[in-house]
Write a protein that holds these residues in place. Structure first.
Motif, PDB file in Angstrom:
ATOM      1  N   MET A   1     -70.369 -10.386  58.814  1.00 13.35           N
ATOM      2  CA  MET A   1     -69.317 -10.510  57.804  1.00 13.35           C
ATOM      3  C   MET A   1     -67.941 -10.289  58.419  1.00 13.35           C
ATOM      4  O   MET A   1     -66.963 -10.956  58.064  1.00 13.35           O
ATOM      5  CB  MET A   1     -69.549  -9.501  56.669  1.00 13.35           C
ATOM      6  CG  MET A   1     -68.785  -9.850  55.406  1.00 13.35           C
ATOM      7  SD  MET A   1     -69.368 -11.421  54.722  1.00 13.35           S
ATOM      8  CE  MET A   1     -68.135 -11.743  53.483  1.00 13.35           C
ATOM      9  N   ARG A   2     -67.869  -9.319  59.373  1.00 10.53           N
ATOM     10  CA  ARG A   2     -66.575  -9.070  60.043  1.00 10.53           C
ATOM     11  C   ARG A   2     -66.103 -10.309  60.798  1.00 10.53           C
ATOM     12  O   ARG A   2     -64.940 -10.661  60.787  1.00 10.53           O
ATOM     13  CB  ARG A   2     -66.690  -7.889  61.010  1.00 10.53           C
ATOM     14  CG  ARG A   2     -67.078  -6.540  60.429  1.00 10.53           C
ATOM     15  CD  ARG A   2     -66.000  -5.954  59.519  1.00 10.53           C
ATOM     16  NE  ARG A   2     -66.050  -6.456  58.164  1.00 10.53           N
ATOM     17  CZ  ARG A   2     -66.858  -6.013  57.209  1.00 10.53           C
ATOM     18  NH1 ARG A   2     -67.745  -5.060  57.464  1.00 10.53           N
ATOM     19  NH2 ARG A   2     -66.803  -6.526  55.991  1.00 10.53           N
ATOM     20  N   ARG A   3     -67.043 -11.016  61.430  1.00  8.82           N
ATOM     21  CA  ARG A   3     -66.679 -12.228  62.183  1.00  8.82           C
ATOM     22  C   ARG A   3     -66.264 -13.352  61.246  1.00  8.82           C
ATOM     23  O   ARG A   3     -65.327 -14.102  61.527  1.00  8.82           O
ATOM     24  CB  ARG A   3     -67.854 -12.659  63.058  1.00  8.82           C
ATOM     25  CG  ARG A   3     -68.101 -11.715  64.228  1.00  8.82           C
ATOM     26  CD  ARG A   3     -69.407 -12.008  64.924  1.00  8.82           C
ATOM     27  NE  ARG A   3     -69.473 -13.371  65.430  1.00  8.82           N
ATOM     28  CZ  ARG A   3     -70.570 -13.903  65.961  1.00  8.82           C
ATOM     29  NH1 ARG A   3     -71.691 -13.184  66.040  1.00  8.82           N
ATOM     30  NH2 ARG A   3     -70.557 -15.135  66.420  1.00  8.82           N
ATOM     31  N   VAL A   4     -66.978 -13.463  60.131  1.00  9.38           N
ATOM     32  CA  VAL A   4     -66.648 -14.498  59.146  1.00  9.38           C
ATOM     33  C   VAL A   4     -65.255 -14.248  58.569  1.00  9.38           C
ATOM     34  O   VAL A   4     -64.440 -15.173  58.417  1.00  9.38           O
ATOM     35  CB  VAL A   4     -67.701 -14.530  58.024  1.00  9.38           C
ATOM     36  CG1 VAL A   4     -67.234 -15.421  56.870  1.00  9.38           C
ATOM     37  CG2 VAL A   4     -69.034 -15.027  58.560  1.00  9.38           C
TER      38      VAL A   4
ATOM     39  N   GLN B   1     -77.654 -19.943  58.164  1.00  7.25           N
ATOM     40  CA  GLN B   1     -78.230 -20.255  59.470  1.00  7.25           C
ATOM     41  C   GLN B   1     -77.700 -19.281  60.506  1.00  7.25           C
ATOM     42  O   GLN B   1     -77.319 -18.173  60.182  1.00  7.25           O
ATOM     43  CB  GLN B   1     -77.880 -21.700  59.832  1.00  7.25           C
ATOM     44  CG  GLN B   1     -78.469 -22.698  58.844  1.00  7.25           C
ATOM     45  CD  GLN B   1     -78.038 -24.116  59.145  1.00  7.25           C
ATOM     46  OE1 GLN B   1     -77.218 -24.349  60.002  1.00  7.25           O
ATOM     47  NE2 GLN B   1     -78.604 -25.062  58.410  1.00  7.25           N
ATOM     48  N   ALA B   2     -77.691 -19.734  61.752  1.00  9.32           N
ATOM     49  CA  ALA B   2     -77.217 -18.878  62.834  1.00  9.32           C
ATOM     50  C   ALA B   2     -75.753 -18.526  62.586  1.00  9.32           C
ATOM     51  O   ALA B   2     -75.010 -19.298  61.990  1.00  9.32           O
ATOM     52  CB  ALA B   2     -77.366 -19.605  64.168  1.00  9.32           C
ATOM     53  N   PRO B   3     -75.304 -17.365  63.053  1.00  2.20           N
ATOM     54  CA  PRO B   3     -73.916 -16.947  62.820  1.00  2.20           C
ATOM     55  C   PRO B   3     -72.939 -17.937  63.441  1.00  2.20           C
ATOM     56  O   PRO B   3     -73.160 -18.430  64.536  1.00  2.20           O
ATOM     57  CB  PRO B   3     -73.835 -15.592  63.535  1.00  2.20           C
ATOM     58  CG  PRO B   3     -74.980 -15.569  64.488  1.00  2.20           C
ATOM     59  CD  PRO B   3     -76.032 -16.376  63.854  1.00  2.20           C
ATOM     60  N   PRO B   4     -71.860 -18.254  62.718  1.00  2.40           N
ATOM     61  CA  PRO B   4     -70.881 -19.219  63.248  1.00  2.40           C
ATOM     62  C   PRO B   4     -70.132 -18.632  64.427  1.00  2.40           C
ATOM     63  O   PRO B   4     -69.754 -17.469  64.411  1.00  2.40           O
ATOM     64  CB  PRO B   4     -69.947 -19.445  62.061  1.00  2.40           C
ATOM     65  CG  PRO B   4     -70.020 -18.175  61.274  1.00  2.40           C
ATOM     66  CD  PRO B   4     -71.421 -17.667  61.432  1.00  2.40           C
TER      67      PRO B   4
END
Length: 916
Positions: free
Chosen positions: A767-770, A841-844
């Motif tokens: 979530m932090r990366r998103v 799916q896989a993390p962006p």
């Protein structure tokens, strides 16, 4: 009679004299250390760098190291280059270290001078940038002066076109980095489009020395650096706007063909507002409200397309494309497009396929780029005429550094002829006379076209254009023309322009980086002629012979009077004339300079040539005769001063507008770097969410309003649209005694609960990366739209002057309003996007920065043509396809000055490209 100022200068010296005197004690102190430095071994001398850095780490001030550091560099240059800094060069180094401009005459060794200040300011290991005007000089100086720096243990990098990001990052990480002004500026812009700090290539702006500082910070600074990318397809928008123009009445607009402008009249604006409002394209009450700035801009471009531009005169339609016609040559210019949506307006007018408009993604002026450096310095041969501009814009003082030897050049008064034909006849006779007595002559023109005209006239008189090596015998009637296309060849031609009887025609002598040595440049001759000869007795013998020939030819050139500089007309700037004149009289050599003018020259028309022509005829001036008088020189100088002042005002005014954007640019870029650096932006995103909710509630439930005045349904719909949650707001509003504050708290609590549930599904780390990815991408998209709005606002705000309102103040006010809108939209869009994000799916990955879709632009201020290559950087380009000489379809894009792929040996523009 001497005035009070002149009397005071005679007693106390000028401010410049006093500044130079203040450096003398340091020069003597450096000289006193020379014997001590000579006694050191190479290792001990190089070890001084470590010693100086240790002192800085212990808290020493950089300026306290100036004397020993300069002494170390002087000794290192003697060992690495075989060159010893003169005392005046030490003074030049001190001026550069003080963060000012060192004005040093041609041939005084500015390239060597820079090593002093560069070394001292590289000791803190924060990076020093040396800025040159072209890639050739950046490479040459990095290799040449790099010997001194590497000898002393410092690393040297060079930034030129075509490097990958990794190569650029490595070059910027060096102690000293050479590069061109364009490359440094574009790297800064590209860095602020990256998505991770690790992807950035520059590491800060500590100290820069700008070579040919007047060329870069004044001439080149007329146009900004721009990085652009294609917009999404907006053909429907252009076609819709176009439909409003054919039906307008004659009193709806005004056309000024001389100024090439077309604007709506007051009644036309009112009618257009009504039509746009009916079509649903008008926001707010007026066409000129800030929300409609983009519509107004494209409406004005559509008006210009219909009322100013004529088919088959300004453009033609060929193969379903609008192709511009060059107004001077009448030729088609395929590949060239009008900017700012004008070309799209013409495509809509002609009902052909509308190609995407390029959108400005990032932009900066050289003024604002170079003012970012903690300390900035410059060097050139001609800066004093622009001293006011340097002081006003860059806070740089110009210091005239004395020459090593007194100047013995003779500067003749201008010769003024009635017609251009008479002037050129006199010029050719002067060239012939110099040629016959073996005096080298440099002919300066104001444009490439005029260089070619003069070359044609010389060829008609029996001269031939040839290879510079042919000039070694000095007898044949040959000449050279500098075309400003191939910098390496150009440097060689200039280096040999001092051969006896050499005739060299050049346009604008600034930034060549090579001085003219009488008799030729032995080092460049050796490099050219003995490139394939291995070291050994044979090479040594041939090298000695070349040096002997050069010495003999120098004596011959000196006996003929040294270099003769001939100006074919006055430039609008005294500085350009001084650059040309300064090529003669290098390091005390004899020389001569003279300008040839006619009443038909551009600058002479300022005085009203008809009156002057009549006056000269009454005085009995015959055909072929010239008038020579110091009064004419003074009158011309005053005219040039007026033109310089006007140009300064134009640049200053442009900068005032750009400063508004620059303040906003700095805020956005600084925020981006902070966001990229932070591990988590969760708090920032949460604050945005709370501010958005607060604004939503305030808009639908005004403060102190009665419950029956609340827009409950509007708030309910807005919460769904922005937060993606269904809330019983209508039921809450019916509760007894409930207030707006409590409703806001409930919406916040529901939003936080929804977000917490979403984070639990996705996972905190992901979530932090998103959050960071969405925040950065949204910021970038809005910033690009904001730049487009500011461009459009700038193009229409000038009309406010007709209403007695200051366009600059109007621009500041509305630009601030647009910036506030940007921040509000950022909060709302980030909140809305994060309320809908689902990762299945896989993390962006963080978006990789892709330069392939981007293009860099910097217009040549003299021609308006783009200086930057049209193709993407080589690091990203596909492998070239082999060209088949017999199949033009395999040739792809061919530059007009490239050799024609058919193998004829001619330039493309004179062969298969002559009708293109």
């Amino acid at each position: 009679m001497v005035g009070l100022g002149g009397l005071a200068r005679k007693i106390f010296g000028s401010a410049n004299d006093r500044r130079i005197r203040s450096y003398r004690p340091a020069v003597q102190a450096i000289g006193a250390l020379e014997k001590e430095m000579e006694a050191l071994s190479d290792e001990a001398l190089a070890g001084k760098t470590v010693e100086f850095r240790e002192k800085l780490a212990a808290g020493a001030d950089l300026d306290t190291l100036l004397v020993p550091a300069f002494a170390v560099v002087r000794e290192a240059a003697k060992r690495a280059l075989g060159q010893r800094h003169f005392d005046v060069q030490l003074i030049g180094g001190m001026v550069l270290n003080d963060g000012d401009i060192a004005e040093m005459k041609t041939g005084e060794g500015k390239t060597l001078v820079a090593t002093l200040a560069v070394y001292l300011n590289a000791l803190p290991a924060k990076g020093v940038h040396v800025v040159t005007v072209n890639d050739y000089l950046a490479r040459r100086d990095a290799e040449w002066m790099g010997r001194v720096y590497r000898f002393l243990g410092l690393s040297v990098g060079v930034i030129v076109h075509g490097l990958s990001d990794d190569e650029r990052r490595e070059a910027y990480a060096c102690d000293i980095t050479y590069g061109t002004n364009n490359e440094l500026g574009f790297d800064y812009l590209r860095d602020n489009m990256k998505y991770e700090k690790a992807q950035m290539v520059q590491r800060g702006h500590h100290y820069a020395i700008v070579d040919e500082v007047d060329s870069i910070l004044i001439d080149e600074a007329r146009t900004p650096l721009i990085i652009s990318g294609p917009l999404e397809d907006r053909s429907d928008f252009y076609n819709t706007i176009d439909t409003f123009i054919p039906g307008i009445a004659a009193d709806d607009f005004e056309v000024d063909e001389k100024q090439r402008t077309a604007i709506f009249s007051e009644i036309g604006t009112e009618r257009m507002e009504e039509r746009l409002r009916a079509a649903g394209l008008l926001k707010g009450g007026s066409l000129y409200d800030v929300e409609n700035v983009s519509v107004v801009h494209h409406l004005n471009q559509a008006l210009r397309a219909h009322k100013l531009f004529q088919r088959d005169r300004d453009y033609i339609v060929k193969d379903n494309e609008v192709v511009i016609i060059d107004e001077f040559t009448g030729r088609m210019m395929p590949g060239r497009r009008y900017s700012d949506g004008l070309h799209q307006a013409l495509e809509a007018k002609e009902h052909v396929r509308i190609q995407p408009e390029n959108q400005t993604l990032a932009s900066i002026t050289f003024q604002n780029y170079f003012r970012m450096y903690d300390k900035l310095a410059g060097m050139t041969g001609t800066a004093s005429t622009e001293a006011d501009e340097f002081a006003d814009i860059y806070d740089l003082e110009v210091v005239e550094v004395p020459t090593h030897r007194p100047i013995s050049r003779i500067d003749d008064h201008d010769e003024v002829y009635r017609t251009v034909e008479e002037k050129y006849a006199a010029i050719i006779e002067t060239i012939r006379a110099c040629k016959e007595k073996g005096q080298p002559i440099l002919v300066g023109t104001t444009s490439i076209e005029k260089s070619e005209q003069l070359a044609e006239l010389l060829q008609k008189r029996g001269f031939q254009q040839s290879d510079p090596d042919v000039l070694m015998d000095g007898d044949k009637p040959v000449f050279q023309v500098l075309n400003a296309r191939y910098h390496e060849q150009e440097a060689y031609i200039i280096s040999q322009a001092g051969l006896p009887g050499a005739v060299t025609i050049a346009t604008n002598m600034a930034g060549r980086g090579t001085d003219i040595q009488l008799g030729g440049n032995a080092d460049m001759l050796i490099a050219r002629r003995l490139a394939d000869v291995p070291p050994g007795p044979e090479r040594d013998a041939r090298e000695a012979k070349i040096r002997e020939d050069v010495a003999r030819l120098k004596e011959k050139a000196l006996a003929a009077g040294g270099l003769f500089v001939l100006g074919t007309e006055r430039h609008e700037s005294r500085r350009i004339d001084n650059q040309l004149r300064g090529r003669s009289g290098r390091q005390g050599d004899p020389g001569q300079s003279r300008f040839y003018l006619s009443l038909q020259d551009d600058l002479m028309r300022i005085f009203g040539s008809d009156r002057m022509d009549g006056m000269l005829q009454k005085l009995g001036l015959k055909d072929g005769e010239a008038i020579i008088h110091p009064w004419i020189n003074k009158a011309l100088e005053k005219a040039q001063q007026k033109v310089e002042a006007r140009n300064f005002d134009i640049r200053k005014n442009l900068l005032k507008f750009d400063n508004v954007m620059n303040d906003q640019r700095k805020v956005i870029f600084e925020q981006r770097i902070e966001l990229m650096t932070e591990e988590s932006v969760a708090d920032t995103v949460a604050d945005m969410r709370h501010e958005v909710i607060s604004a939503l509630v305030a808009r639908h439930i005004p403060e102190n309003a009665y419950a029956e005045q609340w827009d409950v349904k509007g708030l309910h719909d807005a919460v769904i649209e922005t937060l993606n949650i269904e809330l019983p707001i209508a039921d809450w509003a019916k509760e007894e005694g409930i207030a707006d504050q409590e409703i806001e708290e409930r919406v916040v609590a529901a939003a936080e609960a929804d977000f917490a549930a979403r984070e639990e599904r996705v996972g905190p780390e992901l979530m932090r990366r998103v959050e960071k990815a969405i925040l950065l991408q949204t910021l970038d998209n809005l910033w690009r739209e904001h730049l487009a709005h500011l461009d459009h606002l700038r193009s229409v705000v000038g009309f406010r002057g007709y209403a007695q309102r200051d366009p600059l103040n109007e621009y500041k006010t509305e630009a601030f309003s647009l910036f506030e809108t940007l921040l509000n939209d950022l909060r709302r869009q980030v909140t809305a996007n994060l309320s809908r994000v689902e990762v299945r799916q896989a993390p962006p990955e963080t978006p990789a920065f892709d330069e392939r879709a981007l293009s860099a632009h910097h217009a040549d201020p003299m021609t308006g043509l783009d200086e930057e290559p049209a193709a993407p950087p080589p690091a990203f380009a596909a492998a070239p396809v082999a060209r088949n000489p017999e199949d033009p379809s395999t040739w792809g894009h061919v530059g007009r000055n490239e050799p024609c792929p058919c193998g004829s040996g001619k330039k493309f523009k004179h062969c298969h490209g002559q009708f293109a």
